[in-house]
Write a protein that holds these residues in place. Sequence first.
Motif, PDB file in Angstrom:
ATOM      1  N   LEU A 135       0.841  -1.196   0.000  1.00 57.63           N
ATOM      2  CA  LEU A 135       0.000   0.000   0.000  1.00 57.63           C
ATOM      3  C   LEU A 135       0.881   1.253   0.000  1.00 57.63           C
ATOM      4  O   LEU A 135       1.833   1.356   0.769  1.00 57.63           O
ATOM      5  N   ALA A 136       0.521   2.227  -0.849  1.00 57.95           N
ATOM      6  CA  ALA A 136       1.357   3.419  -0.988  1.00 57.95           C
ATOM      7  C   ALA A 136       1.422   4.239   0.291  1.00 57.95           C
ATOM      8  O   ALA A 136       2.486   4.747   0.665  1.00 57.95           O
ATOM      9  N   GLY A 137       0.288   4.408   0.969  1.00 59.75           N
ATOM     10  CA  GLY A 137       0.325   5.222   2.173  1.00 59.75           C
ATOM     11  C   GLY A 137      -1.044   5.508   2.742  1.00 59.75           C
ATOM     12  O   GLY A 137      -2.046   4.915   2.344  1.00 59.75           O
ATOM     13  N   HIS A 138      -1.073   6.435   3.688  1.00 58.31           N
ATOM     14  CA  HIS A 138      -2.297   6.827   4.384  1.00 58.31           C
ATOM     15  C   HIS A 138      -2.382   8.351   4.469  1.00 58.31           C
ATOM     16  O   HIS A 138      -1.359   9.038   4.555  1.00 58.31           O
ATOM     17  N   THR A 139      -3.613   8.852   4.484  1.00 61.31           N
ATOM     18  CA  THR A 139      -3.869  10.268   4.738  1.00 61.31           C
ATOM     19  C   THR A 139      -4.338  10.426   6.173  1.00 61.31           C
ATOM     20  O   THR A 139      -5.181   9.661   6.643  1.00 61.31           O
ATOM     21  N   THR A 141      -7.441  22.888   8.234  1.00 58.93           N
ATOM     22  CA  THR A 141      -6.326  22.436   9.060  1.00 58.93           C
ATOM     23  C   THR A 141      -6.693  21.121   9.716  1.00 58.93           C
ATOM     24  O   THR A 141      -7.840  20.916  10.118  1.00 58.93           O
ATOM     25  N   ARG A 142      -5.746  20.227   9.774  1.00 57.58           N
ATOM     26  CA  ARG A 142      -5.932  18.976  10.507  1.00 57.58           C
ATOM     27  C   ARG A 142      -5.140  19.024  11.820  1.00 57.58           C
ATOM     28  O   ARG A 142      -5.629  18.607  12.855  1.00 57.58           O
ATOM     29  N   LEU A 143      -3.927  19.562  11.767  1.00 57.12           N
ATOM     30  CA  LEU A 143      -3.104  19.611  12.979  1.00 57.12           C
ATOM     31  C   LEU A 143      -3.771  20.444  14.069  1.00 57.12           C
ATOM     32  O   LEU A 143      -3.686  20.118  15.250  1.00 57.12           O
ATOM     33  N   LEU A 170       3.768  14.288   2.715  1.00 58.59           N
ATOM     34  CA  LEU A 170       3.032  14.878   1.602  1.00 58.59           C
ATOM     35  C   LEU A 170       1.937  15.775   2.139  1.00 58.59           C
ATOM     36  O   LEU A 170       1.079  15.327   2.898  1.00 58.59           O
ATOM     37  N   ASP A 171       1.983  17.064   1.769  1.00 61.59           N
ATOM     38  CA  ASP A 171       0.909  17.978   2.147  1.00 61.59           C
ATOM     39  C   ASP A 171       0.011  18.177   0.934  1.00 61.59           C
ATOM     40  O   ASP A 171       0.474  18.583  -0.133  1.00 61.59           O
ATOM     41  N   LEU A 172      -1.267  17.871   1.094  1.00 56.80           N
ATOM     42  CA  LEU A 172      -2.224  18.040   0.005  1.00 56.80           C
ATOM     43  C   LEU A 172      -2.608  19.513  -0.081  1.00 56.80           C
ATOM     44  O   LEU A 172      -3.741  19.922   0.137  1.00 56.80           O
ATOM     45  N   ALA A 173      -1.617  20.315  -0.393  1.00 53.96           N
ATOM     46  CA  ALA A 173      -1.702  21.764  -0.472  1.00 53.96           C
ATOM     47  C   ALA A 173      -0.513  22.231  -1.329  1.00 53.96           C
ATOM     48  O   ALA A 173       0.448  21.474  -1.493  1.00 53.96           O
ATOM     49  N   VAL A 179       6.788   4.850   3.277  1.00 54.47           N
ATOM     50  CA  VAL A 179       5.347   5.097   3.248  1.00 54.47           C
ATOM     51  C   VAL A 179       5.076   6.574   2.979  1.00 54.47           C
ATOM     52  O   VAL A 179       5.810   7.462   3.431  1.00 54.47           O
ATOM     53  N   ILE A 180       4.030   6.842   2.208  1.00 51.09           N
ATOM     54  CA  ILE A 180       3.563   8.215   2.032  1.00 51.09           C
ATOM     55  C   ILE A 180       2.575   8.525   3.155  1.00 51.09           C
ATOM     56  O   ILE A 180       1.565   7.835   3.315  1.00 51.09           O
ATOM     57  N   VAL A 181       2.885   9.536   3.937  1.00 53.36           N
ATOM     58  CA  VAL A 181       1.976  10.005   4.986  1.00 53.36           C
ATOM     59  C   VAL A 181       1.497  11.382   4.558  1.00 53.36           C
ATOM     60  O   VAL A 181       2.265  12.340   4.531  1.00 53.36           O
ATOM     61  N   ALA A 182       0.224  11.462   4.192  1.00 50.48           N
ATOM     62  CA  ALA A 182      -0.336  12.690   3.634  1.00 50.48           C
ATOM     63  C   ALA A 182      -1.267  13.364   4.620  1.00 50.48           C
ATOM     64  O   ALA A 182      -1.764  12.748   5.566  1.00 50.48           O
ATOM     65  N   ILE A 183      -1.515  14.655   4.373  1.00 49.95           N
ATOM     66  CA  ILE A 183      -2.414  15.423   5.236  1.00 49.95           C
ATOM     67  C   ILE A 183      -2.914  16.634   4.463  1.00 49.95           C
ATOM     68  O   ILE A 183      -2.225  17.128   3.565  1.00 49.95           O
ATOM     69  N   ASP A 184      -4.125  17.083   4.777  1.00 51.35           N
ATOM     70  CA  ASP A 184      -4.646  18.342   4.233  1.00 51.35           C
ATOM     71  C   ASP A 184      -4.325  19.451   5.227  1.00 51.35           C
ATOM     72  O   ASP A 184      -5.137  19.745   6.109  1.00 51.35           O
ATOM     73  N   GLU A 185      -3.170  20.038   5.107  1.00 46.78           N
ATOM     74  CA  GLU A 185      -2.791  21.129   6.001  1.00 46.78           C
ATOM     75  C   GLU A 185      -2.548  22.376   5.151  1.00 46.78           C
ATOM     76  O   GLU A 185      -1.428  22.669   4.744  1.00 46.78           O
TER      77      GLU A 185
END
Length: 484
Positions: free
Chosen positions: A36-40, A78-80, A121-124, A66-72
Amino acid sequence: MGQDPGLRRLALGTLLAAYPGPVPPDWAVDLLADGLAGHTLFGTNIHDPAQVAAATAALRAGRPDVIVAIDEEGGDVTRLAHATGSPYPGNAALGTVDDPELTRQVYAAIGAELAALGVTLDLAPTVDVNTADENPVIGTRSFGADPKRVAVHSAAAVTGLQATGVAACAKHFPGHGATVADSHHELPTVDVPPAVLRERDLPPFAAVVDAGVRAVMTAHIRVPALTGDGPATFSRAVLHDLLRVEYGFTGAVITDALEMKGAVLAAGGVGTGAVRALAAGADLLCIGARVDAELVESVAAEIVAAIGDGRLARERVEEAAGRTAALAAASGPTGAPPPAADGLGYAAALRAVRVEGDLTRSAAPLVVQVHATSTIAEGRVPWGLGPHLAAGIEQARAVAGETDPEQLRRLAGDRPVVLVGRHLHRLPGARELMEALAATHQVTVVEMGWPGAWRPGAARAFVATYGASHANGRAAAQTLGLTA
């Protein structure tokens, strides 16, 4: 005959999943070991920095790359800081200040914090040009309505973010800024010829490609001249011919969440959508927020089946998995500590505040916050002036179209009123509420959403913050002289 394990691993290498709670469950880690490529990460995955760092370390134990992504995005998304609001203003505020170096610094600060937590990875940034005042899903997430200004700040954001070792993902290609529908709920249509897109929506994407952006996210929007009846996410004309060939992008194409109705309704299911997106030229498929092992396995099985029955060429899936692997290899924690909390975001938010009218008043006001719903992208994040007000300043809540203005008049008494809202120009009943209060009281309107062209003629002052982050709220309170 059992499933080819090589094909399963190949399919998994194109999927970006998610998991519930603060601790990665065993299946989430085991699937990483399987390819699996990663998780968001979403707000439900985040409690505090130490916990996030432990979670990303657990994911890396499944597979180091692993790709660890987030919508920041800062600002309203904001997620953080979902529990308090972001300490950084969002794109609309940064675009209003119009200082590209400041934009670079803010995104570098966000990136350094993400890198220290193990996010890769930031989805921004959102690089959509917000040309529709009624846009329900972009708005303050955009640097503005001028393509040239948006292009300059988009490139600055990508440069600042990627300097920290965190990959940037520019979104939403080929441009979500002209829509008046939310693709989380339906399939919006942008019915313009490609020439209009090239002039209005695409300059920021050209700028981020030139800046070396590592990923671009697709939009679940329909552009009939290019996509026919389906969304851009499933359009080879958009993902290959336009993005790859015409604009020369060589990084990873990431889909917006395939669970969104703009995609699901068009495809008939997440698995079918995954196959269509891969066939169109996408590389990394964001499944969504509500994910479990069964869903991941079903999507992977659909991809394997599509390779078997000819809907997908194996070479196309290998190409996608290869680009995803390259994205993972090019990103990763730098080990650098996050920057000190030096007030960068709060100073930036203060520079963005715009005041029209007269802010002088004879007494401390009653602060009335008008209820506003949040989009799925934003989530339920606290906003407003409340946390920043000096002791003794009274607050009240109102629901436009439901709260009796006379009740607020009585509560205010002889005091002036500060009416705080988001997207007041398109909130049913908000204008009427403001006008009713202004008939008897001195009213200052604070707009913490996209201000649009409307101005409350009866109000004494209009204050625009261009966002509703924690930083924007403090900036508004400070501008109004309401802080301690």
